[in-house]
Motif scaffolding. Structure first.
Motif, PDB file in Angstrom:
ATOM      1  N   THR A 143      12.107 -56.314  23.304  1.00  0.00           N
ATOM      2  CA  THR A 143      13.274 -55.909  22.837  1.00  0.00           C
ATOM      3  C   THR A 143      13.336 -56.071  21.339  1.00  0.00           C
ATOM      4  O   THR A 143      13.986 -55.369  20.560  1.00  0.00           O
ATOM      5  N   ALA A 144      12.878 -57.123  20.891  1.00  0.00           N
ATOM      6  CA  ALA A 144      13.040 -57.497  19.331  1.00  0.00           C
ATOM      7  C   ALA A 144      12.307 -56.764  18.528  1.00  0.00           C
ATOM      8  O   ALA A 144      12.757 -56.297  17.360  1.00  0.00           O
ATOM      9  N   TRP A 145      11.251 -55.890  18.996  1.00  0.00           N
ATOM     10  CA  TRP A 145      10.225 -55.160  18.384  1.00  0.00           C
ATOM     11  C   TRP A 145      10.528 -53.705  18.273  1.00  0.00           C
ATOM     12  O   TRP A 145      10.066 -52.714  17.718  1.00  0.00           O
ATOM     13  N   LEU A 146      11.458 -53.277  19.220  1.00  0.00           N
ATOM     14  CA  LEU A 146      11.984 -51.971  19.633  1.00  0.00           C
ATOM     15  C   LEU A 146      12.543 -51.415  18.323  1.00  0.00           C
ATOM     16  O   LEU A 146      12.063 -50.259  18.026  1.00  0.00           O
ATOM     17  N   VAL A 187       9.599 -45.026  22.019  1.00  0.00           N
ATOM     18  CA  VAL A 187       8.942 -44.925  20.777  1.00  0.00           C
ATOM     19  C   VAL A 187       8.663 -43.275  20.577  1.00  0.00           C
ATOM     20  O   VAL A 187       8.948 -42.672  19.889  1.00  0.00           O
ATOM     21  N   GLY A 188       7.950 -42.903  21.575  1.00  0.00           N
ATOM     22  CA  GLY A 188       7.360 -41.525  21.756  1.00  0.00           C
ATOM     23  C   GLY A 188       8.380 -40.531  21.805  1.00  0.00           C
ATOM     24  O   GLY A 188       8.429 -39.627  21.157  1.00  0.00           O
ATOM     25  N   ILE A 202       4.373 -51.853  17.992  1.00  0.00           N
ATOM     26  CA  ILE A 202       3.967 -51.464  19.253  1.00  0.00           C
ATOM     27  C   ILE A 202       2.852 -52.648  19.958  1.00  0.00           C
ATOM     28  O   ILE A 202       2.783 -52.650  21.131  1.00  0.00           O
ATOM     29  N   SER A 203       2.013 -52.859  19.094  1.00  0.00           N
ATOM     30  CA  SER A 203       1.034 -53.808  19.343  1.00  0.00           C
ATOM     31  C   SER A 203       1.688 -55.232  19.807  1.00  0.00           C
ATOM     32  O   SER A 203       1.119 -55.728  20.959  1.00  0.00           O
ATOM     33  N   GLN A 204       2.815 -55.601  19.218  1.00  0.00           N
ATOM     34  CA  GLN A 204       3.347 -56.803  19.693  1.00  0.00           C
ATOM     35  C   GLN A 204       4.385 -56.586  21.050  1.00  0.00           C
ATOM     36  O   GLN A 204       4.409 -57.623  21.956  1.00  0.00           O
ATOM     37  N   GLY A 239       2.582 -39.025  15.931  1.00  0.00           N
ATOM     38  CA  GLY A 239       2.167 -39.743  17.385  1.00  0.00           C
ATOM     39  C   GLY A 239       1.008 -40.465  17.488  1.00  0.00           C
ATOM     40  O   GLY A 239       0.708 -41.509  17.772  1.00  0.00           O
ATOM     41  N   ALA A 240       0.029 -39.570  17.155  1.00  0.00           N
ATOM     42  CA  ALA A 240      -1.349 -40.064  17.103  1.00  0.00           C
ATOM     43  C   ALA A 240      -1.761 -41.176  16.414  1.00  0.00           C
ATOM     44  O   ALA A 240      -2.369 -42.168  16.952  1.00  0.00           O
ATOM     45  N   VAL A 241      -1.290 -41.365  15.177  1.00  0.00           N
ATOM     46  CA  VAL A 241      -1.513 -42.244  14.188  1.00  0.00           C
ATOM     47  C   VAL A 241      -1.096 -43.588  14.549  1.00  0.00           C
ATOM     48  O   VAL A 241      -1.542 -44.721  14.545  1.00  0.00           O
TER      49      VAL A 241
END
Length: 452
Positions: free
Chosen positions: A166-169, A218-219, A199-201, A248-250
């Protein structure tokens, strides 16, 4: 020339005023975060929770010790006859805050710092996102404090992986928003990297159910800001769809690329386990059974302070403000997106509906979501906090157009009657008088504003 100089001076004064206001707001948020963390954590009792002391603290301590020794923690020799460590979805491997803090600090101090970092990150990122979406300083502060010191603050102590997602959202959404707005390829690349890092986190922090919810959010935001409501409308649908595919892709490529060192060991360990494919039915059928709440249960959990379910409490004032956001703010501040997210999440947390069947078309979503489906509510709190900020931001613009308040004011009063005891279902948590009063006060203040 004099006019140009005067205009430049006025612009500089306005910039300094804005910078000063933002600086004060950020310092205030940091002070509130420090005070909140100190009150919760100064005696170390704030981290003496079951999941923390039996799992996360030992696992993260082992992670830090192995990293200090220059070792990649692939195997855990201390549990059972040995078990995968990097392959454990909740080991903290590749979750950078845990790796850094537990490598540098003693265990209890590191976990205390981890809680504080999550609170600060969530609050500051929400503030920055609200400001980027066009809210003033005060509404952005409303959104940030509603998010950081609501249910999210309970996540940091009771459910570490909840906080790690949630912190990274808001960070990921901020990166998306600024990347879409950027005219410079260099700055756009930087914001892409920020969103990819977030997103990685999320993938490293809660691989599986939580990450799935986060990626969908995110999408959905990328879709909303490129196709449905772009900050600067493109010339046509072709350009909008092109922006959707590029952004989106990047962002997804960066997110999964940065998370690869954490994802691959976990997928390998999962394939070799008794839960290959994430299917619990053969070995833990009681866990595989859907645990859906009824809609009255969902409403009750958001408004009642139950000792075992405090992490689902959203607060009467925040929910009451959020209810007014769409009719008052309209399309500003991305309010339609956050309103849609809030509604979708509420429905998905409840018993099956046609909306569930639509989402179940997604790969493995049904299998993952049915395992404690109410966990989807982790997305709810950021959306409602930003909606609350949007309501506050929209009020000054209604000085000569207050009919939306006249129309909407009776709705919260009706909901207030519905939410008050007796409980809506058997063995429900009690909605305390303070929550009921907060709902009534917000509705009353908005009604007075409408007739003033």
């Amino acid at each position: 020339m004099a006019l140009v100089i005067e205009a430049a001076q006025r612009g500089a004064v306005a910039f300094r005023a804005r910078l000063s206001a933002d600086t004060v707001a950020v310092l205030t948020l940091l002070a509130l975060t420090g005070a909140f963390a100190w009150e919760r954590l100064h005696s170390a009792r704030g981290i003496a929770r079951l999941d923390t002391i039996t799992f996360f603290l030992p696992m993260y301590t082992e992670l830090g010790e192995r990293l200090r020794a220059g070792d990649i923690p692939g195997w855990n020799p201390h549990q059972l006859a040995g078990a995968p460590f990097a392959g454990d979805p909740e080991s903290g491997w590749m979750y950078f805050p845990a790796m850094l803090l537990f490598t540098a600090l003693p265990p209890v101090a590191a976990f205390t710092a981890l809680v504080t970092v999550h609170l600060a990150l969530g609050g500051l990122a929400t503030y920055a996102l609200a400001r980027t979406l066009g809210m003033g300083v005060l509404p952005a502060m409303v959104a940030a404090t509603a998010f950081a010191f609501g249910a999210f603050s309970e996540f940091t102590g009771c459910c570490t992986i909840y906080a790690q997602l949630t912190a990274w959202l808001p960070v990921s959404l901020l990166g998306v928003e600024l990347a879409i707005r950027s005219a410079s390829p260099l700055s756009r690349s930087g914001w892409w990297c920020l969103s990819g890092l977030a997103i990685s986190q999320m993938l490293a922090g809660w691989f599986g159910q939580g990450a799935y919810y986060g990626l969908l959010t995110v999408g959905g935001f990328v879709l909303f800001r490129t196709v449905l409501a772009p900050p600067a409308p493109a010339s046509g649908w072709t350009a909008r769809l092109s922006n959707l595919l590029i952004h989106g892709a990047v962002i997804l490529a960066l997110g999964f690329g940065l998370a690869a060192a954490g994802i691959l060991p976990r997928l390998d360990a999962l394939d070799r386990s008794t839960l290959a494919g994430g299917d619990y039915r053969a070995f833990a059928p009681y866990v595989a059974q859907p645990d859906d709440w009824t809609l009255p249960q969902v409403i009750n959990q958001l408004l009642s302070i139950d000792a075992d379910r405090l992490r689902y409490y959203a607060g009467g004032a925040v929910l009451m403000l959020a209810l007014f956001a769409l009719p008052l703010a309209g399309r500003r501040y991305a309010a339609p997106f956050f309103a849609a997210v809030s509604l979708i999440v509420l429905v998905l947390a409840a018993e099956p509906t046609p909306l569930h069947r639509l989402f179940f078309v997604l790969p493995r979503f049904a299998l993952i979501h049915d395992h404690y489906s109410f966990r989807v509510l982790i997305i709810f709190y950021l959306a409602t906090s930003l909606l609350a900020g949007a309501t506050v931001a929209a009020l000054p613009a209604l000085r000569h157009r207050r009919w939306p308040l006249f129309i909407c004011t009776p709705i919260p009063f009706f909901l207030l009657l519905v939410a008050t005891p007796p409980p809506l279902f058997e063995n429900a948590g009690v909605i305390v008088p303070a929550t009921v009063v907060a709902m009534a006060v917000v509705a009353l203040l908005l009604a007075l504003y409408a007739i003033a």
